[in-house]
Design a protein around this motif. Structure first.
Motif, PDB file in Angstrom:
ATOM      1  N   ARG A  63       0.835  -1.214   0.000  1.00 36.97           N
ATOM      2  CA  ARG A  63       0.000   0.000   0.000  1.00 36.97           C
ATOM      3  C   ARG A  63       0.862   1.253   0.000  1.00 36.97           C
ATOM      4  O   ARG A  63       0.563   2.226  -0.698  1.00 36.97           O
ATOM      5  CB  ARG A  63      -0.931  -0.003   1.223  1.00 36.97           C
ATOM      6  CG  ARG A  63      -2.095  -0.962   1.079  1.00 36.97           C
ATOM      7  CD  ARG A  63      -3.193  -0.670   2.083  1.00 36.97           C
ATOM      8  NE  ARG A  63      -2.721  -0.508   3.443  1.00 36.97           N
ATOM      9  CZ  ARG A  63      -2.739  -1.459   4.386  1.00 36.97           C
ATOM     10  NH1 ARG A  63      -3.223  -2.649   4.104  1.00 36.97           N
ATOM     11  NH2 ARG A  63      -2.304  -1.213   5.595  1.00 36.97           N
ATOM     12  N   PHE A  64       1.949   1.246   0.758  1.00 36.08           N
ATOM     13  CA  PHE A  64       2.843   2.398   0.788  1.00 36.08           C
ATOM     14  C   PHE A  64       3.473   2.615  -0.589  1.00 36.08           C
ATOM     15  O   PHE A  64       3.538   3.742  -1.079  1.00 36.08           O
ATOM     16  CB  PHE A  64       3.938   2.202   1.841  1.00 36.08           C
ATOM     17  CG  PHE A  64       4.868   3.373   1.948  1.00 36.08           C
ATOM     18  CD1 PHE A  64       4.560   4.445   2.756  1.00 36.08           C
ATOM     19  CD2 PHE A  64       6.057   3.396   1.232  1.00 36.08           C
ATOM     20  CE1 PHE A  64       5.419   5.530   2.858  1.00 36.08           C
ATOM     21  CE2 PHE A  64       6.918   4.469   1.328  1.00 36.08           C
ATOM     22  CZ  PHE A  64       6.592   5.544   2.139  1.00 36.08           C
ATOM     23  N   ASN A  66       2.339   1.688  -3.494  1.00 36.01           N
ATOM     24  CA  ASN A  66       1.328   2.153  -4.445  1.00 36.01           C
ATOM     25  C   ASN A  66       1.008   3.629  -4.232  1.00 36.01           C
ATOM     26  O   ASN A  66       0.802   4.381  -5.191  1.00 36.01           O
ATOM     27  CB  ASN A  66       0.047   1.331  -4.322  1.00 36.01           C
ATOM     28  CG  ASN A  66       0.230  -0.076  -4.839  1.00 36.01           C
ATOM     29  OD1 ASN A  66       1.130  -0.341  -5.624  1.00 36.01           O
ATOM     30  ND2 ASN A  66      -0.620  -0.975  -4.375  1.00 36.01           N
ATOM     31  N   LYS A  67       0.977   4.059  -2.995  1.00 36.10           N
ATOM     32  CA  LYS A  67       0.596   5.430  -2.684  1.00 36.10           C
ATOM     33  C   LYS A  67       1.722   6.415  -2.977  1.00 36.10           C
ATOM     34  O   LYS A  67       1.499   7.500  -3.509  1.00 36.10           O
ATOM     35  CB  LYS A  67       0.192   5.517  -1.214  1.00 36.10           C
ATOM     36  CG  LYS A  67      -0.390   6.849  -0.804  1.00 36.10           C
ATOM     37  CD  LYS A  67      -0.926   6.777   0.611  1.00 36.10           C
ATOM     38  CE  LYS A  67      -1.611   8.058   1.016  1.00 36.10           C
ATOM     39  NZ  LYS A  67      -2.140   8.002   2.391  1.00 36.10           N
ATOM     40  N   PHE A  68       2.964   6.045  -2.606  1.00 38.39           N
ATOM     41  CA  PHE A  68       4.074   6.985  -2.713  1.00 38.39           C
ATOM     42  C   PHE A  68       5.153   6.544  -3.697  1.00 38.39           C
ATOM     43  O   PHE A  68       6.223   7.145  -3.766  1.00 38.39           O
ATOM     44  CB  PHE A  68       4.718   7.180  -1.340  1.00 38.39           C
ATOM     45  CG  PHE A  68       3.781   7.760  -0.328  1.00 38.39           C
ATOM     46  CD1 PHE A  68       3.382   9.080  -0.389  1.00 38.39           C
ATOM     47  CD2 PHE A  68       3.277   6.968   0.690  1.00 38.39           C
ATOM     48  CE1 PHE A  68       2.508   9.602   0.545  1.00 38.39           C
ATOM     49  CE2 PHE A  68       2.415   7.474   1.637  1.00 38.39           C
ATOM     50  CZ  PHE A  68       2.022   8.801   1.554  1.00 38.39           C
TER      51      PHE A  68
END
Length: 76
Positions: A63-64, A66-68
């Motif tokens: 998730r990290f 994908n987000k950043f």
């Protein structure tokens, strides 16, 4: 000093994971007891610099990423 306020400090034998032994003073057990270690500084990755892997439990790393993941801090 007050009597009966300090623990008994005596000699014990410590056995490392590779089988080496040494005598030291401790409050562990009784005089002459043996302390057998499961993990020590000779085998633990924190001291040996062993390879560490990052486990992605719960998808937090994914998730990290994908987000950043698109951020770039390099100078243009």
């Amino acid at each position: 000093m007050k009597p009966d306020t300090h623990p008994d400090y005596h000699l014990i034998k410590v056995v490392m994971t590779d089988g080496t032994e040494y005598m030291t003073r401790s409050t562990y057990g009784k005089e002459g007891d043996t302390l057998t270690l499961d993990i020590d500084a000779r085998t633990h990755p924190a001291w040996t610099g062993g390879s560490q892997t990052l486990l992605d439990r719960g998808g937090r790393v994914s998730r990290f990423a994908n987000k950043f993941g698109g951020l770039s801090f390099a100078k243009k």
